[in-house]
Design an enzyme around this catalytic site. Structure first.
Site, short mmCIF file in Angstrom:
data_model
loop_
_atom_site.label_atom_id
_atom_site.label_comp_id
_atom_site.label_asym_id
_atom_site.label_seq_id
_atom_site.Cartn_x
_atom_site.Cartn_y
_atom_site.Cartn_z
CG ASP B 379 71.91 -0.24 -17.29
OD1 ASP B 379 71.05 -0.99 -16.80
OD2 ASP B 379 72.80 -0.61 -18.08
CD GLU B 408 71.55 -2.38 -13.05
OE1 GLU B 408 71.27 -3.58 -13.18
OE2 GLU B 408 72.40 -1.81 -13.77
#
Lengths: 658, 658
Positions: B379, B408
């Site tokens: 993330d 990401e």
């Protein structure tokens, strides 16, 4: 960044949060220098990547030759994580540069404070954090601005916090604990002649009168003529004693008669080698006089340095280990079976005594530099080791930083480029054989507009004593004019082998790509006053080159499409100066074409009216917009060299061309 | 080669006559590895420049991870001074490679002898020179072939001199005194999943029945469905305990009700942090069981690693120095003024205790690897230092070389690329927002066909829990089909956030680019049997991807021009397998277009008859030549995924498609 996973702890310098990538210009990752000349600015870009949204700072470091200290220039963001700076290059020689970047802690804090103030958020904690940053900076710089700011911030002084004064003080006192630094790049700074030069090659042997062998004194009398033609450099084939053994006769005949002068490239005789002059040309003192005479006419003298020896070269006996010995004790001569070149001994650069040989060869340049020569045309450098040149040229430049070297390498493209990377200022090119619009535009674009231009500077020669191309045999005078215009305007550097060129000498020697009665092997007498000589054209071309900065660089070269494959159109531009050349590539027929001008490349608006003024023929045409028509009759003039004159209107409606 | 002129003597290694340049592939001059997967061959090229005409030899050195010895592969000339070799990559991990080149003295001698023999020249001296080369080789290698050749050459044995046997023996015994060696390059070898993968993202919390919070046991029952859909990876948002402090309510409401589950990205509670599981999902043992169940269905499980903490994370009290302390003793939370994200504490990567923090974060990956997880979706990696990732990913790969990391990062392009350079296997892309033919073809070409493809592997996602783009709000089911086809066929890797995607959920939350009732903040119940679900389409697409090697790589992507800006056509090819995709980009109207196929890109001759077989709709069309017509009605099917079937004729005139 490469870290094969062998250590459990992160590397000690892993906290460098900025990442400096793609520092440009560069050649092969910094292995070789880019090239610039005095007066150029060096524009440096780098990609500088930081994680997240913190602000970064970056400086360009540069160091002139001989300087211990780095100069710093702030880089500015240029969009898409590219950063840019531009510096002057104050001195000749090899400059180093590198980019350093780090997180701008104070700038990031200041931007955050601005945002919060704009959003009406409480900021007392932020101001206290700012004061701590200022206090840390005070430990690095004794600046009263910082001391005042430390107090003011704790008293909620948001004006002080956002002041330019504090920002400047904090920039000066920036903490540079975790900076990322690129590897060093190099830029070789030469004088302007290295990038822009018009060469005139001549054999002094052919300047005698009444069939006598020409001397430096005779050649001196030719200098006025060459200066009138407007060239920058007069380049002499080797001026050294010529070997007797296996001397070649006229047009490369295997044996020479007693009076045949031999090839100047068969270097060395009893009178000496690479640091002696051929007795029939005169003495070293005569050469010095020639040099001084040339200088008085603003001409530079280029010498031809050919590292090979005739069997009579003194080094053959003094340093036999510098040549390749064969098992029978003989010395290896040059050959291309079944051809034998017994008059030429190559040096053995890999000899056991190589260091002495290399030094002696380097000292050949130094010898002529000491006499005042600063321009050298180097013969066949591609048959000597590239690393020899890298070392030798750097050594010579170390002592004589204004020396210019032209590589006479007609070989595989990447080898020609490797020689440029190794330090040659200029190189001969394939221009000599490129004739079609497609070939010429593709090749000129490659050497003028791509990354190649960072290190390779092309010199365009229509002919040389070694190469007389087919298209000049049959094209007549218009072909000679056309090729001269192309050479002088496509390339910021070009050269003419005269007087054969301006006299349109074009009888080929059968079976080889050379002129008959080649001056390499015999004396020639030239009638410079011959009607039809191109001397006035060459003088005009060189005058145009000097008057138009556009023609003194290569980077701006743009080809403009035409609807006739035999009509080529291109331009160069420097600031307000734009020159547009239109050439009929067919020396035999009139051609017409519609040109689709790239107006922005010429600095023109799409609906602008402008004048094209032919600097060769003096005709003027009013043009408007991109689409324009030309008709070119080769017999009259196979090319237009147009100055673009923009149309302007004064306040009182008086119209004129700039 | 850089040699500022400070030394009078040439450098000791200056006699290296070969020059190795431009070793490729490479990323930033070797600072970062190129990427390959097991089964790929690495094709290496270099420019190798030698002066003159001597022959060169060159070998590619490569070293697998953990190996001390270099393997050697001979490079072969490939024209224009480029040399080429191709090697297998036998192991996972970071391989090093370099190119070494030198003058081939014996080969050069042998070629000279051949020339002279052909020209009928006397060669006894040459044979003696050859014998001396052979004798020198005998000092390096005890090979009977050499001993025999030494005698034979002195007895004028030209057959032996030119024999392949002697050439081979001399190659093996080559003197390598003055070799040039490139700097080392690196290639990171990963497993095939790193380059080709279909991801299915799901929230286990929404797999409960009757409105209950889903558990790993519930999610286990969903695995059959996902396996039927043909995905390779089931990816779970963070599975850790969720913080209570400042927990967000439905659709990011600033306060949560007592039963609101909170965002899985607010990581950490009294039950633990990044190495614990959320009690409402079950226990670590339940997770292990889920993992095993997935494995039994040939599904890999990807975990979401988000390096941030809720205020309830155990580390907040155990390691307060790992967070940024403010002057009042509070911990800095995330903010974007005036917005405050008080439920999220970023880690302070620059902390005084940074080494312990970095190691602890790395150990989060190691913890899950030890349980059997080998795929991670990371993330927001772009808000953490790039050098942290370079170190951390290399460490994890050192212990678990089959680990795959998806970044990401939706951020600035060069930062996304920098993360890929630092070691991420794949990265999210701008595909999510690219809708026009021009945008899609330009972007897909950049990430699939340029040098970017050496290190960046794109993953194409039509939606994520964070991004529900405008064009899906209004495009209806045809838009969902179209974006799924684009993602699955443009990219060798793609991902679907389900079940919302296959159920064409498209009610936006006003003012943000997200779905209403976002699963990030609440439990959802999905009716997988809903008519109109795309489950069969996704299953078909994944089946096609597995059956067609063409779709498992990106490098062969070619866009074919069409005369309608709303009809896009592209192909991929691997050997005989060619897939051609034609998409109507307008979900509302029927469109027609003439396609101008790039036939060579499809392996087709210009006049060849071939069949295009739509693998989605099963229609077949006979086509011939480049120009072909399509008509696409989006309601029926907004795209064709054609297999190209070449037409063949047997000897007895029976015609069929291959």
């Amino acid at each position: 960044m490469m870290s094969p996973a062998t250590h459990a702890r992160p590397p000690v310098d892993a906290r460098r949060r900025a990442l400096v990538l793609a520092v440009r210009p560069e050649v092969d990752g910094g292995a070789f220098p880019v090239k610039r000349v005095i007066g150029d600015r060096l524009e440096v870009e780098a990609d500088i990547i930081g994680d997240g949204h913190d602000l970064l700072r970056a400086v360009l470091l540069d160091r002139a030759p001989g300087q211990a200290a780095w100069r710093e220039t702030e880089l500015a963001p240029a969009g898409n994580d590219a950063w840019r700076a531009s510096i002057e290059l104050p001195a000749l020689g090899l400059h180093a540069y590198a980019v350093v970047a780090w997180v701008d802690t104070f700038g990031t804090w200041r931007r955050g404070l601005e945002k919060k103030l704009a959003a009406g958020v409480e900021v007392s904690l932020e101001l206290e954090e700012g004061a701590l940053l200022v206090d840390a900076a005070r430990a690095r710089a004794d600046d009263p601005v910082l001391a005042q700011a430390s107090r003011a911030l704790r008293e909620r002084g948001t004006d002080v916090a956002l002041s330019d004064e504090l920002a400047a003080a904090m920039r000066n006192a920036a903490e540079r604990g975790h900076v990322d630094r690129s590897t060093e790049r190099f830029v070789l700074v030469e004088r302007r002649l290295a990038a822009c030069s018009a060469w005139y090659e001549m054999f002094p042997r052919s300047t005698g009168s009444g069939g006598a062998h020409g001397t430096f004194r005779d050649a001196e009398r030719r200098l006025g003529y060459i200066a009138e033609l407007g060239f920058d450099i007069v380049y002499l084939p080797p001026i050294h004693p010529i070997g007797r053994a296996f001397r070649k006769g006229p047009d490369n005949a295997p044996t020479a008669g007693p009076d045949d002068p031999g090839s100047p490239w068969a270097i060395g005789g009893p009178e000496g080698g690479h640091t002696a002059v051929h007795p029939q040309l005169g003495t070293l003192a005569d050469f010095d006089r020639f040099l001084a005479a040339a200088r008085s006419k603003r001409l530079e003298v280029a010498l031809d340095i050919a590292f090979q020896a005739s069997p009579d070269h003194p080094w053959v006996t003094e340093h036999p280990t510098w040549f390749k010995q064969r098992p029978d004790g003989s010395i290896q001569y040059a050959e291309n079976p079944p051809k034998k070149y017994q008059d030429v001994y190559p040096f053995d650069f890999d000899s056991a005594d190589w260091e002495a040989l290399w030094s002696a060869l380097k000292d050949v340049f130094v010898f002529w530099c000491e006499r005042g020569v600063r321009v050298f045309r180097v013969d066949n450098p591609h048959t000597k080791p590239i690393r020899f040149w890298a070392w030798c040229l750097a050594e010579v430049r170390g002592a004589y930083p204004d020396t210019v070297f032209l590589a006479e390498a007609f070989t595989r493209p990447k080898l020609m480029y490797a020689l440029a990377k190794a330090g040659f200022s200029q190189g001969y090119t394939y221009f000599t054989w490129r004739t079609s619009k497609h070939e010429l535009s593709q090749y000129a674009t490659e050497v003028c507009r791509t990354d190649v231009a960072e290190y390779f500077r092309p010199s365009f020669w229509p002919t040389t004593p070694d190469i007389f191309p087919e298209h000049l045999v049959h094209g007549g005078r218009p072909a000679f004019v056309m090729r001269a215009v192309l050479a002088a305007t496509l390339g910021a550097s070009y050269g003419i082998y005269g007087p054969s060129y301006e006299l349109c000498e074009r009888e080929p020697r059968p079976g080889v790509e050379e002129l008959a009665r080649n001056e390499k092997y015999e004396l020639r007498q030239w009638d410079l006053e011959q009607p039809g000589s191109l001397r006035h054209l060459l003088a005009r071309l060189n005058q145009i080159r000097r008057a138009h900065p556009a023609l003194q660089h290569n980077r701006s070269l743009v080809f403009h499409p035409t609807d006739n494959d035999l009509v080529m159109c291109y331009s160069k531009r420097a600031g307000d100066d734009a020159v547009l050349v239109v050439v009929n590539l067919d020396p035999h027929h009139v051609h017409r074409a519609w040109i689709a001008l790239d107006l922005p490349a010429l600095g023109l608006a799409s609906d602008e009216t402008f004048q094209v003024h032919d600097l060769l023929g003096d005709a003027r045409y009013g043009w408007r917009g991109a689409r324009n028509f030309v008709e070119i009759a080769p017999e009259a003039a196979p090319a237009h060299v147009f100055e673009i004159r923009r149309f302007a209107r004064t306040e009182n409606q008086f119209e004129y061309y700039l």
